[in-house]
Design a protein around this motif. Structure first.
Motif, short mmCIF file in Angstrom:
data_model
loop_
_atom_site.label_atom_id
_atom_site.label_comp_id
_atom_site.label_asym_id
_atom_site.label_seq_id
_atom_site.Cartn_x
_atom_site.Cartn_y
_atom_site.Cartn_z
N PRO A 1 -15.45 -81.16 -10.12
CA PRO A 1 -16.71 -81.08 -10.08
C PRO A 1 -17.39 -81.61 -11.77
CG PRO A 1 -15.45 -79.41 -9.38
CD PRO A 1 -14.58 -80.14 -9.66
N LYS A 2 -16.84 -81.01 -12.63
CA LYS A 2 -17.35 -81.47 -13.94
C LYS A 2 -17.26 -82.76 -14.38
CE LYS A 2 -16.85 -80.14 -18.91
NZ LYS A 2 -16.22 -79.31 -19.76
N SER A 3 -16.31 -83.45 -13.83
CA SER A 3 -16.56 -85.11 -14.10
C SER A 3 -17.49 -85.63 -13.20
CB SER A 3 -15.07 -85.65 -13.73
OG SER A 3 -14.05 -84.88 -14.63
N LEU A 4 -17.50 -85.24 -12.04
CA LEU A 4 -18.76 -85.91 -11.04
C LEU A 4 -20.10 -85.44 -11.78
CD1 LEU A 4 -19.49 -86.95 -8.16
CD2 LEU A 4 -19.58 -84.67 -7.55
N LYS A 5 -20.49 -84.31 -12.18
CA LYS A 5 -21.70 -84.16 -12.81
C LYS A 5 -21.67 -85.10 -14.34
CE LYS A 5 -25.10 -81.07 -13.42
NZ LYS A 5 -24.93 -79.67 -13.69
N GLY A 6 -20.72 -85.05 -14.92
CA GLY A 6 -20.66 -85.61 -16.16
C GLY A 6 -20.90 -87.15 -16.09
N LEU A 7 -20.57 -87.78 -15.04
CA LEU A 7 -20.54 -89.28 -15.07
C LEU A 7 -22.12 -89.74 -14.79
CD1 LEU A 7 -17.66 -90.45 -12.44
CD2 LEU A 7 -18.31 -91.26 -14.69
N VAL A 8 -22.82 -88.77 -14.20
CA VAL A 8 -24.29 -89.26 -13.97
C VAL A 8 -25.03 -88.77 -15.12
CG1 VAL A 8 -26.24 -88.49 -12.55
CG2 VAL A 8 -23.92 -88.77 -11.29
N GLY A 9 -24.64 -87.71 -15.81
CA GLY A 9 -25.25 -87.28 -16.90
C GLY A 9 -25.20 -88.22 -18.05
#
Length: 381
Positions: A87-95
């Motif tokens: 989840p953190k990686s998914l959010k971070g990729l876009v940010g």
């Protein structure tokens, strides 16, 4: 009295038009949506689908109370193939991709629980990172998505939703047509940016929801954290709408039936997502009972303010002043000006009648119980 309800419905219809954002505002938001989508799609190593969600996608966006304030533009950034990302990686990729753009980096506000928010001149854009949700219950071709949720302790967890299917359900409810059949949006792609619906002709349900949301905004001005959230108002209104064409009748039906679609068992409230039963829109009510109390208080107040009290008044000026208190001054002034112009045109075309009782002017076809208005005689509604 029935004629008065119909004319009040016409006034409310005009007010809803004035609550809608202008074509210029819409064009500005859509242009930015497309530009952000292109930037995200060109710099993330996954197939990317950008799609609208929220009130802009449903056609129920409402101008801010202060028309110089911001309205919202929400989009989903779907990473096909990203199902195994943490989840953190998914959010971070876009940010991180947004931060690579000098302008977007400056527009970024602090990270939200689920979205990245960028502040534009006139509106906010909420960007929701997500991946498809493929399970036995949600097979390939489904439109359900996995999104991320950041807890207070900084931990990221998975949540699930289906804005695509919700949109189709809502369209079905407001048009009384058969459900829309769509092929799976995850089975094709390069970078795909889906169009934002323009809704050149908005339905009675959309307008009713806009009026309800505006009343909510004013009633809870300064206390928005505990106000009824838009997805609950929208869902309950869609469930309760029975195809009425006059907004007064639609609002009466909606407000009389909303609470019938709220479940309450063993001390827990449930307002389930109609297209994903695992998602409970009322989950915060169970954490903070004040939110539930505020909803039911609002439900009683809005019916009184925009349906019951205006019928007891005897003049367009009195009705206007009452509606300004609960819906705002500027949209009421603009709507009443248009209503007055409609009445003038109806009189000039011999389509204006007066009820023999106390209901006032009626812009309608002739009926035996109505008297035609002649010359330049003016009455209150």
């Amino acid at each position: 009295m029935e004629h008065k309800k119909q004319e009040l419905g016409r006034i409310l219809d005009l007010i809803a038009d004035e609550l809608n954002i202008t074509p210029t505002m819409m064009d500005k938001a859509v242009s930015s949506y497309e530009a952000v989508g292109k930037w995200l799609g060109e710099g993330i190593d996954y197939k990317v689908t950008i799609k609208p969600q929220g009130s802009m996608n449903l056609g129920t966006v409402v101008r801010p109370i202060d028309e110089d304030d911001d309205y919202d533009m929400d989009l989903v950034c779907l990473l096909e193939g990203g199902q195994n990302l943490l989840p953190k990686s998914l959010k971070g990729l876009v940010g991180n991709r947004l931060k690579e753009h000098e302008i977007y980096k400056q527009k970024l506000e602090k990270e939200g629980k689920r979205c990245w928010t960028m502040s534009y001149d006139g509106f906010h854009m909420d960007i929701l990172p997500s991946s498809p949700q493929y399970t036995k219950a949600q097979p390939f071709g489904s439109t359900s998505i996995r999104l991320t949720h950041k807890l207070e302790n900084g931990e990221y967890i998975n949540k699930y939703s289906d804005p695509e299917a919700y949109h189709d359900w809502f369209v079905d409810r407001m048009t009384n047509d058969h459900p829309i059949n769509k092929s799976g949006v995850f089975s094709e792609r390069a970078t795909k940016i889906e169009k934002v619906p323009t809704y050149k002709r908005r339905t009675t349900l959309q307008k009713a929801i806009q009026l309800l949301k505006r009343h909510r905004d004013i009633m809870f001005l300064g206390n928005s954290d505990d106000a009824p959230i838009s997805i609950i108002i929208t869902t309950l209104a869609a469930y309760s709408y029975k195809g009425e064409s006059n907004i007064y009748d639609a609002l009466m039906s909606i407000l009389d039936n909303m609470q019938n679609h709220i479940e309450y068992n063993n001390g827990e409230y449930k307002i389930l997502n109609p297209v994903m039963q695992e998602e409970n829109f009322a989950d915060k009510w169970n954490e903070k009972p004040q939110k539930a109390d505020n909803f039911f208080r609002w439900l009683t107040t809005v019916k009184k303010d925009i349906l019951e009290s205006p019928l007891k008044l005897s003049g367009i000026d009195e009705i206007g002043e009452a509606l300004k208190q609960c819906l705002g001054e500027k949209p009421i002034n603009r709507a009443l000006n248009k209503y007055g112009e409609e009445m003038r045109t109806a009189r000039e075309n011999n389509r204006l009648y007066v009820d023999g009782g106390k209901n006032g002017l009626v812009n309608t076809t002739a009926a035996s119980s109505l008297l035609k208005v002649k010359g330049h005689t003016f009455f209150g509604i």
